[in-house]
Design a protein around this motif. Structure first.
Motif, PDB file in Angstrom:
ATOM      1  N   UNK A  20      71.512  67.851 -40.317  1.00 21.15           N
ATOM      2  CA  UNK A  20      69.820  67.921 -40.286  1.00 21.15           C
ATOM      3  C   UNK A  20      69.415  68.584 -38.909  1.00 21.15           C
ATOM      4  N   UNK A  21      70.027  68.162 -37.765  1.00 18.90           N
ATOM      5  CA  UNK A  21      69.621  68.643 -36.239  1.00 18.90           C
ATOM      6  C   UNK A  21      69.794  70.126 -36.168  1.00 18.90           C
ATOM      7  N   UNK A  22      70.820  70.714 -37.035  1.00 18.37           N
ATOM      8  CA  UNK A  22      71.160  72.151 -36.958  1.00 18.37           C
ATOM      9  C   UNK A  22      70.072  72.929 -37.725  1.00 18.37           C
ATOM     10  N   UNK A  23      69.515  72.131 -38.925  1.00 16.48           N
ATOM     11  CA  UNK A  23      68.487  72.917 -39.770  1.00 16.48           C
ATOM     12  C   UNK A  23      67.171  72.606 -39.287  1.00 16.48           C
ATOM     13  N   UNK A  24      66.771  71.599 -38.702  1.00 12.40           N
ATOM     14  CA  UNK A  24      65.430  71.016 -38.622  1.00 12.40           C
ATOM     15  C   UNK A  24      64.632  71.839 -37.345  1.00 12.40           C
ATOM     16  N   UNK A  25      63.680  72.739 -37.644  1.00  7.17           N
ATOM     17  CA  UNK A  25      63.078  73.578 -36.614  1.00  7.17           C
ATOM     18  C   UNK A  25      61.751  72.778 -35.873  1.00  7.17           C
ATOM     19  N   UNK A  26      61.779  72.286 -34.610  1.00  4.97           N
ATOM     20  CA  UNK A  26      60.898  71.505 -34.246  1.00  4.97           C
ATOM     21  C   UNK A  26      60.781  71.695 -32.956  1.00  4.97           C
ATOM     22  N   UNK A  27      59.783  71.942 -32.445  1.00  6.90           N
ATOM     23  CA  UNK A  27      59.706  72.283 -30.697  1.00  6.90           C
ATOM     24  C   UNK A  27      60.110  73.209 -30.082  1.00  6.90           C
ATOM     25  N   UNK A  28      59.747  73.738 -28.973  1.00  9.57           N
ATOM     26  CA  UNK A  28      60.040  75.018 -28.374  1.00  9.57           C
ATOM     27  C   UNK A  28      60.732  74.599 -26.951  1.00  9.57           C
ATOM     28  N   UNK A  29      62.226  74.628 -27.022  1.00  3.55           N
ATOM     29  CA  UNK A  29      63.175  74.467 -25.949  1.00  3.55           C
ATOM     30  C   UNK A  29      63.083  75.279 -24.943  1.00  3.55           C
ATOM     31  N   UNK A  30      63.112  76.842 -25.071  1.00 10.34           N
ATOM     32  CA  UNK A  30      63.033  77.749 -24.217  1.00 10.34           C
ATOM     33  C   UNK A  30      61.654  78.508 -24.146  1.00 10.34           C
TER      34      UNK A  30
ATOM     35  N   UNK B  49      61.767  81.678 -24.423  1.00  9.48           N
ATOM     36  CA  UNK B  49      61.983  83.320 -25.056  1.00  9.48           C
ATOM     37  C   UNK B  49      60.758  83.485 -25.763  1.00  9.48           C
ATOM     38  N   UNK B  50      60.432  82.589 -26.802  1.00 10.94           N
ATOM     39  CA  UNK B  50      59.657  83.035 -27.645  1.00 10.94           C
ATOM     40  C   UNK B  50      58.809  81.728 -28.078  1.00 10.94           C
ATOM     41  N   UNK B  51      57.679  81.486 -27.129  1.00 16.19           N
ATOM     42  CA  UNK B  51      56.771  80.316 -27.168  1.00 16.19           C
ATOM     43  C   UNK B  51      56.322  80.155 -28.780  1.00 16.19           C
ATOM     44  N   UNK B  52      56.228  80.948 -29.597  1.00 16.71           N
ATOM     45  CA  UNK B  52      55.800  80.994 -31.008  1.00 16.71           C
ATOM     46  C   UNK B  52      56.889  80.517 -31.925  1.00 16.71           C
ATOM     47  N   UNK B  53      58.059  80.580 -31.469  1.00  9.46           N
ATOM     48  CA  UNK B  53      58.986  80.229 -32.405  1.00  9.46           C
ATOM     49  C   UNK B  53      59.493  79.063 -32.208  1.00  9.46           C
ATOM     50  N   UNK B  54      59.632  77.913 -33.145  1.00 10.01           N
ATOM     51  CA  UNK B  54      60.253  76.610 -33.268  1.00 10.01           C
ATOM     52  C   UNK B  54      61.848  76.833 -33.055  1.00 10.01           C
ATOM     53  N   UNK B  55      62.368  75.856 -32.682  1.00  6.20           N
ATOM     54  CA  UNK B  55      63.976  76.036 -32.579  1.00  6.20           C
ATOM     55  C   UNK B  55      64.523  74.720 -32.989  1.00  6.20           C
ATOM     56  N   UNK B  56      65.760  74.795 -33.449  1.00  6.32           N
ATOM     57  CA  UNK B  56      66.368  73.661 -33.909  1.00  6.32           C
ATOM     58  C   UNK B  56      66.309  72.445 -32.884  1.00  6.32           C
ATOM     59  N   UNK B  57      66.135  71.237 -33.539  1.00  8.66           N
ATOM     60  CA  UNK B  57      66.090  70.097 -32.626  1.00  8.66           C
ATOM     61  C   UNK B  57      67.617  69.750 -32.128  1.00  8.66           C
TER      62      UNK B  57
END
Length: 579
Positions: A318-328, A330-338
């Protein structure tokens, strides 16, 4: 939907690299022609297929359907019948059973790994073959030859199943006040009258007969637990040919509606002059039953580990697939894997570190039982006895905690049934309760396993562990020797306390010993890594997980040491009215 894949690589690593049990098996005349590494792998791979394909995918539906009492019969989820037939036909129900009576004769260390897989697949289903295996252990050690020949072959084959009947509505842990009575008859059998509650697998149609092992008191029994005897009470009395014949006078009164393990038939059983047969000596039933209970307590550890393993696998996915939040940035408009979030990684690493240490610990305890059996090694038997409360209590505490943490990774989805996480939390919760609550396990560990012999068994074990570590030091594990030294001193101090103080400190003391032993398990993991055998990915994952354990988990020992050095008398300061 919750998925499951048996962790075969780590199982093989523990069996053949950490503990090198394939070499041990080849040194035993009873095992050398029976099993080696390739045979063990083939057995485990087939068990994995059954668990992954026939049991795990349907655990959620089994939870929904549950066990139902209809016209005096307990009906189970339909796929349980198919899965149980597959287990029986494959010999899994008699995997570690005595070959003289039709069992496969495999070592406990191997069957312990199968137990874990079954528990990952569906704890409720695992209880049916699990109780039978425990009943077989009790009969093998305490029944006469005629009884063994009548019952064990059919129980090992899966044709018949077994239960243990201890608890009564007024007598839980205090078995000495039970009311079930067994009256002798002229033909040498006994008539049992009374009711038992919380009887796992007490009634069902999976097998053609159910063999109940029942604790009861003879009319002339002395008071208390010393007056308890053990009886075999079959659902159907065997006929002259040894087949299930006349129905015995044991009936199901009701089934419990529980928090979890809904597919397990937890029954009230009524014995109304039911015919039974004495197992072992009169008034020695509790000692006979503890043979089975100790087996089941190890199985509880498998339940904790099995549930936590499945929870971990699904939380990682689930953690690999779930896109939520912006960690870096690099692209503030793109959510990343939790999985990129530090807190999610912390949760998953906690589970992974405890699961892998737990698997090594379970393999160790099982191997001690094998050495006690095949080598007649008293020290191994003593150590298995010492470690059994830890296997039951610590492994199930960690199993429940890990399932809750894994549920947290899912956020709101973890609270929704379709993901399967809430079922794992509900199902594994019982493992901390039955077969003796974990508080009772801690008291047993403190009072009977440590204080009773003035700490001799524990202190000798700690000395050997320290010697092992110093003989092949690994930098990251160096803190472990200091903790062992502190535990040795604390153990001596605890032994000097009165039994009230020891009881008050029991749970924390068991946890302290357990964390240190898990540290030793991680030491053994690191020592077993070989670049010529294992992939770089496997080695690196082990090394980083071990580092996490030693830097972020093992320091919990500092808090437990501090706590146990303080006076425990405060637990008795409040009056009854002040609670």
């Amino acid at each position: 939907m919750s998925q499951y894949q048996a962790p075969l690589n780590d199982i093989y690593f523990n069996l053949f690299d950490v503990w090198q049990l394939d070499q041990y098996w080849q040194q035993q005349s009873q095992l050398a022609d029976l099993i080696e590494a390739d045979t063990a792998k083939a057995i485990l791979e087939e068990a994995a297929k059954i668990c992954e394909q026939q049991i795990a995918p349907f655990a959620s539906s089994a939870d929904t359907v549950g066990a139902k009492l209809v016209n005096g019969k307990v009906l189970l989820p339909e796929h349980y019948h198919t899965a149980y037939k597959s287990l029986s036909e494959g010999g899994w129900t008699g995997l570690s059973g005595d070959a003289e009576f039709g069992g496969m004769g495999m070592p406990k260390a191997l069957s312990m790994m199968v137990d874990e897989m079954l528990c990952s697949a569906d704890i409720a289903f695992s209880l049916y073959p699990g109780l039978t295996a425990g009943a077989c252990v009790a009969l093998l050690q305490h029944a006469d030859e005629a009884t063994k020949k009548t019952y064990l072959p059919k129980m090992y084959s899966g044709e018949w199943s077994g239960t243990m009947c201890l608890t009564e509505s007024h007598a839980g842990s205090d078995l000495g006040i039970m009311r079930t009575v067994a009256k002798p008859t002229d033909d040498g059998s006994y008539q049992l009258t009374g009711s038992k509650i919380f009887i796992t697998a007490g009634e069902h149609e999976l097998t053609s007969n159910i063999v109940h092992l029942v604790l009861a008191k003879l009319p002339d029994a002395p008071a208390g637990s010393r007056g308890i005897s053990l009886f075999l009470v079959p659902k159907y009395l065997p006929d002259a040919s040894g087949q299930a014949g006349e129905r015995n006078k044991v009936t199901v009164g009701s089934i419990e509606h529980k928090m979890g393990i809904n597919g397990s038939a937890t029954c009230v059983l009524n014995f109304d002059d039911a015919r039974g047969y004495l197992i072992g000596e009169p008034h020695r039933g509790l000692a006979c039953m503890f043979t089975m209970m100790n087996y089941e307590r190890l199985s509880m550890g498998s339940q904790g580990l099995g549930a936590a393993e499945r929870a971990y696998q699904n939380a990682v996915s689930y953690a690999k697939d779930r896109l939520q939040g912006r960690i870096s940035e690099k692209d503030p408009n793109k959510a990343e894997s939790i999985l990129g979030h530090a807190d999610v990684r912390r949760m998953l690493l906690n589970i992974k570190a405890m699961n892998e240490a737990g698997r090594t610990f379970a393999t160790w305890v099982a191997s001690l039982l094998d050495k006690a059996k095949y080598d007649n090694c008293q020290q191994s038997a003593q150590r298995a006895n010492l470690l059994t409360p830890i296997a039951k209590a610590f492994m199930t505490d960690q199993g429940f905690d890990s399932c809750v943490i894994a549920q947290q990774v899912f956020g709101g989805h973890g609270y929704v049934k379709e993901w399967g996480m809430e079922q794992l939390v509900r199902d594994v919760r019982i493992a901390q309760i039955y077969e003796g609550t974990n508080g009772i396990q801690a008291a047993d560990f403190m009072l009977r396993k440590v204080a009773a012999d003035k700490g001799d068994a524990l202190l000798k074990l700690l000395a050997e562990i320290k010697q092992d570590i110093l003989a092949q030091p690994i930098d990251i594990t160096i803190s472990l020797t200091s903790y062992i030294d502190q535990l040795v001193q604390l153990t001596k101090a605890v032994i000097a306390q009165d039994s009230r103080a020891q009881s008050a400190n029991a749970c924390d003391f068991l946890a302290l010993v357990s964390y240190i032993l898990y540290g030793f398990m991680w030491y053994k993991n690191l020592a077993a890594l070989k670049v010529e055998v294992h992939s770089s990915t496997f080695i690196t994952a082990k090394q980083y997980t071990a580092a996490y354990f030693f830097t972020r988990v093992l320091p919990k020992v500092d808090g437990l040491l501090s706590l146990l050095r303080h006076d425990s008398a405060l637990v008795d300061k409040l009056t009854v009215e002040q609670f």
